[in-house]
Design a protein around this motif. Structure first.
Motif, short mmCIF file in Angstrom:
data_model
loop_
_atom_site.label_atom_id
_atom_site.label_comp_id
_atom_site.label_asym_id
_atom_site.label_seq_id
_atom_site.Cartn_x
_atom_site.Cartn_y
_atom_site.Cartn_z
N ASP A 176 58.47 43.80 40.72
CA ASP A 176 57.59 42.65 40.96
C ASP A 176 58.34 41.32 41.11
N THR A 184 55.75 39.38 46.09
CA THR A 184 56.41 40.54 45.51
C THR A 184 56.61 41.57 46.62
N GLY A 205 53.98 51.76 40.19
CA GLY A 205 53.58 50.82 39.13
C GLY A 205 53.64 49.36 39.49
N ALA A 206 53.61 49.01 40.78
CA ALA A 206 53.63 47.60 41.17
C ALA A 206 52.36 46.90 40.70
N ASN A 207 52.49 45.62 40.39
CA ASN A 207 51.37 44.82 39.87
C ASN A 207 50.42 44.45 41.01
N ASN A 209 47.75 42.75 40.74
CA ASN A 209 47.12 41.45 40.50
C ASN A 209 48.02 40.26 40.82
N ALA A 210 49.22 40.51 41.32
CA ALA A 210 50.12 39.40 41.66
C ALA A 210 49.55 38.57 42.80
N ASN A 217 45.86 37.23 46.62
CA ASN A 217 46.24 38.52 46.05
C ASN A 217 46.36 39.58 47.14
N ASN A 246 45.67 55.06 34.16
CA ASN A 246 46.50 53.85 34.23
C ASN A 246 47.62 54.04 35.23
N LEU A 247 48.49 53.03 35.33
CA LEU A 247 49.56 53.08 36.33
C LEU A 247 50.46 54.28 36.12
#
Length: 360
Positions: A176, A184, A205-207, A209-210, A217, A246-247
């Protein structure tokens, strides 16, 4: 004169923009990364501008480079007019043998050229995967940022090279990291409509919500780029998260089919315990004269029986357990056992002495 210039204004142009909008425009322009940062990947190499040593690095055999370094080791980390070292040039031109030779000679791995790019970044930009592998094994830094704030992972994304991106992440690259536009690698992939890379980064697993410098977004960038496929991938990822995957679970499903989400496993276990008659083909791992049965049944992610694990949930030892109204002598022999032509045959046993007794 004042009236003359006023009369030349077009309708709606008399109002000056607010200070806020001006500042936003200036900031956006200052941090905007030009497209050529991603499209102009290879060096322009003119032999007339290079020294004899750098020419040998680009065009000659590794033995020629070795001879020059043996005579004068100071050439090892020397730079040309554009601050490129021999390692930069060798990586950009895919000269893997020369790269190995320079590393063996203990060259500096993380020197930057005139755009603050390391040799690893150039190898990634030029998609020289063998050179990337060599540099990573030599412990080159993976998170160095260039003049635009991009890392090697940003350039792997822009080149749509999942294989190189996976190598970088497996060697500790920060997934990220933001560039000067606050993009990102995932946001960059979304804005460039790179579907496979978006899918890969989400699974890794990249975010999601960035946001970038303008507070956009991944969904907003996907809508701006008019990519319905990328929007679908993002929505699917959010739906998985809402269902409790989850991720880490998403990564397991995408890259390791042998791992089962905990919730699915628990649901299947409850169904088996509630209705044991649905067990169509139980697997008997071990039968001894005691008798002791170990039944191992597992439901895979698609709901099909599997026999790899799940023994911790159904591990039943019937030793020393007597059925109602039975004596110890009777239990030494399985119910319904008869002999025919010298062979022992097990007939259908009463329900309470069959699978139900094992499960209860």
């Amino acid at each position: 004169m004042k009236k003359f210039f006023t009369s030349l204004r077009k309708e709606g142009e008399g109002k000056s923009p607010s200070k806020g909008s001006l500042w936003k425009a200036v900031v956006a322009h200052r941090d905007e990364i030009p497209e050529k940062a991603y499209t102009e990947t290879c060096y322009e190499i003119d032999a007339r501008e290079l020294t004899e040593f750098h020419c040998a690095v680009c065009f000659e055999e590794a033995s020629k480079v070795e001879n020059i370094l043996r005579e004068d080791p100071s050439w090892l980390d020397s730079r040309d007019w554009y601050r490129r070292t021999a390692l930069h040039l060798a990586c950009a031109t895919g000269r893997a043998e020369v790269v190995r030779l320079l590393i063996k000679r203990k060259c500096k791995l993380n020197l930057s050229d005139n755009k603050k790019r390391t040799a690893l970044m150039k190898a990634v930009q030029c998609q020289e995967e063998e050179c990337v592998t060599i540099l990573l094994k030599a412990l080159a830094e993976v998170d160095r940022q260039d003049a635009y704030g991009n890392t090697a992972l940003h350039y792997a994304v822009s080149q749509q090279n999942v294989s190189i991106a996976k190598q970088l992440l497996s060697h500790g690259a920060f997934i990220d990291r933001r560039n000067k536009s606050h993009l990102t690698p995932l946001l960059l992939a979304v804005s460039r409509k790179e579907e496979e890379m978006v899918k890969f980064l989400l699974a890794f697993g990249a975010n999601i919500n960035a946001v970038d410098k303008l507070k956009r977004n991944a969904f907003m960038l996907a809508k701006e780029s008019q990519s319905t496929r990328v929007l679908s991938l993002l929505q699917d990822h959010v739906d998985r998260m809402a269902l409790g995957q989850n991720l880490d679970d998403t990564f397991a499903i995408g890259f390791n089919r042998n791992r089962i989400p905990q919730q699915i496993s628990q649901d299947k276990e409850e169904k088996i315990l509630e209705n044991p008659s649905q067990i169509s083909n139980p697997v008997v791992d071990e039968i001894t004269e005691d008798p002791m049965f170990r039944i191992s049944i597992k439901a895979d992610i698609y709901g099909k029986p599997d026999t790899d694990s799940f023994s911790e949930h159904l591990d039943v030892d019937t030793k020393n357990v007597l059925p109602p109204g039975s004596t110890e002598e009777e239990t030494t022999k399985p119910a319904g056992l008869r002999e025919e032509n010298g062979m022992s045959i097990i007939e259908n046993a009463p329900r309470e002495q069959n699978v139900m007794s094992l499960l209860l």
